[in-house]
Design an enzyme around this catalytic site. Structure first.
Site, short mmCIF file in Angstrom:
data_model
loop_
_atom_site.label_atom_id
_atom_site.label_comp_id
_atom_site.label_asym_id
_atom_site.label_seq_id
_atom_site.Cartn_x
_atom_site.Cartn_y
_atom_site.Cartn_z
N SER A 149 0.82 -1.21 0.00
CA SER A 149 0.00 0.00 0.00
C SER A 149 0.85 1.26 0.00
O SER A 149 0.33 2.36 -0.19
CB SER A 149 -0.92 0.02 1.23
OG SER A 149 -0.15 0.00 2.42
N HIS A 170 -3.35 -3.70 -5.56
CA HIS A 170 -3.63 -3.26 -4.20
C HIS A 170 -5.10 -3.41 -3.85
O HIS A 170 -5.96 -2.67 -4.35
CB HIS A 170 -3.19 -1.80 -4.02
CG HIS A 170 -3.39 -1.29 -2.64
ND1 HIS A 170 -3.82 -0.01 -2.37
CD2 HIS A 170 -3.25 -1.89 -1.43
CE1 HIS A 170 -3.91 0.15 -1.06
NE2 HIS A 170 -3.58 -0.98 -0.47
N GLU A 182 -6.66 -1.32 -6.87
CA GLU A 182 -5.79 -0.43 -7.63
C GLU A 182 -4.78 -1.28 -8.40
O GLU A 182 -4.04 -2.06 -7.79
CB GLU A 182 -5.05 0.53 -6.69
CG GLU A 182 -5.97 1.55 -6.03
CD GLU A 182 -5.25 2.44 -5.02
OE1 GLU A 182 -5.59 3.62 -4.93
OE2 GLU A 182 -4.35 1.93 -4.31
N ASN A 220 -4.42 6.00 -0.89
CA ASN A 220 -3.55 6.39 0.23
C ASN A 220 -2.85 7.72 0.01
O ASN A 220 -2.56 8.44 0.96
CB ASN A 220 -2.53 5.29 0.52
CG ASN A 220 -3.14 4.15 1.31
OD1 ASN A 220 -4.21 4.30 1.90
ND2 ASN A 220 -2.49 3.00 1.32
#
Length: 314
Positions: A149, A170, A182, A220
């Site tokens: 991540s 991800h 992702e 993130n």
């Protein structure tokens, strides 16, 4: 002449499309390295959608716990999905579990895999050592993917000789419930690999989004600086953590306030991400460390998992 030209273009176009499609890997056999929450979740959704899965970790007791967690999760899903047909629900659980086997030796299983997904500790050295070893045993067609991540995919892929067959995949926690994936394409990831992973994500019933290999990818990269800015607002004494949480829930419609989310994610996890980003770009104001987060991590006040973070939990 125009008709002939159109026919020719259609013919070339369709044959090119067919050729491109033929080149893509249809992922059927998957190895998931790491039997934690993320790894077990990825294994579960892959098995539930008809893929054969080998879940790998270092110890049998970890894998037994992972398999039990998968079974319990499947039973909850079956209870809702097959509320009117318990028999079908039992069959769904049984069939999915039959698609998952476990192993403590990753090198012995990767040779027959189409995809190897890594979901281990967020440590570049450990990930590099793992992929460097597996690269020697995996089939030439096998795609490698990391569920990291926060680390850059390129830095992980460089430990292998298959940078063109390496990408980021991800998932989000809890994997069975969260629809997003992702898919991260590095400058070296081939289009064939990229499209194969997009197809795989869709086959899992997920919604893939794509992003270049930038720190934090999409979610993130936006979420962590927001959380840290909330901490800075609190550190300056501009507002209480309680009021900040309430404001973001009632004013922005967020399901959790930033401090509630920080405690849920784990302050050590957030600190790890920020430290890594700060090391990459020390001048970026978004990546500056937080004194209060650093202090709480040093005191082992990591959030819900330790009983105390920004809030106390019984």
């Amino acid at each position: 002449m125009a008709f002939v030209t159109r026919q020719f273009v259609r013919s070339v176009s369709s044959s090119s499309t067919a050729s491109a499609t033929a080149k893509k890997i249809v992922i059927k056999h998957v190895a998931v390295i790491g039997g934690g929450l993320m790894g077990a979740g990825i294994a579960q959704v892959a098995a539930a959608t008809g893929h054969t899965v080998v879940l790998v970790d270092q110890a049998d007791d970890i894998l037994a716990k992972s398999k039990k967690g998968i079974e319990e999760s499947l039973k909850k899903i079956a209870k809702k999905k097959f509320a009117d047909n318990p028999q079908a629900g039992s069959e769904f659980v049984e069939k999915t579990l039959s698609n998952v086997s476990t192993n403590t030796d990753a090198a012995s299983v990767v040779h027959s895999m189409d995809l190897v997904v890594e979901a281990i500790v967020e440590n570049l050295k450990v990930k590099n050592e793992l992929f460097k070893r597996l690269d020697k045993f995996a089939s030439e067609h096998t795609i490698f993917a990391s569920n990291t991540s926060s680390l850059q995919i390129t830095n992980i892929a460089n430990a292998t000789t298959r940078q063109d067959r390496f990408a980021g995949l991800h998932f989000f926690n809890p994997v069975p419930m969260m629809k997003l994936v992702e898919v991260i394409k590095t400058p070296m990831t081939s289009q064939k690999t990229f499209e194969s992973l997009l197809d795989f994500s869709k086959a899992l019933g997920k919604h893939p989004v794509t992003c270049k290999d930038t720190p934090g990818f999409i979610v993130n990269r936006l979420l962590v600086p927001y959380l840290m800015e909330a901490v800075r607002l609190y550190e300056r004494g501009d507002a209480s953590k309680e009021d900040i949480d309430v404001a973001m829930k009632l004013g922005a419609g967020y399901p959790m306030g930033p401090f509630e989310l920080l405690d849920y994610v784990g302050l050590d996890t957030t600190k790890f991400i920020m430290d890594g980003w700060h090391e990459m770009d020390t001048q970026n104001p978004l990546f500056q460390p937080s004194p209060s987060v650093n202090k709480m991590v040093a005191e082992k006040k990591l959030g819900k998992k330790t009983g105390e973070g920004f809030y106390k939990y019984k």
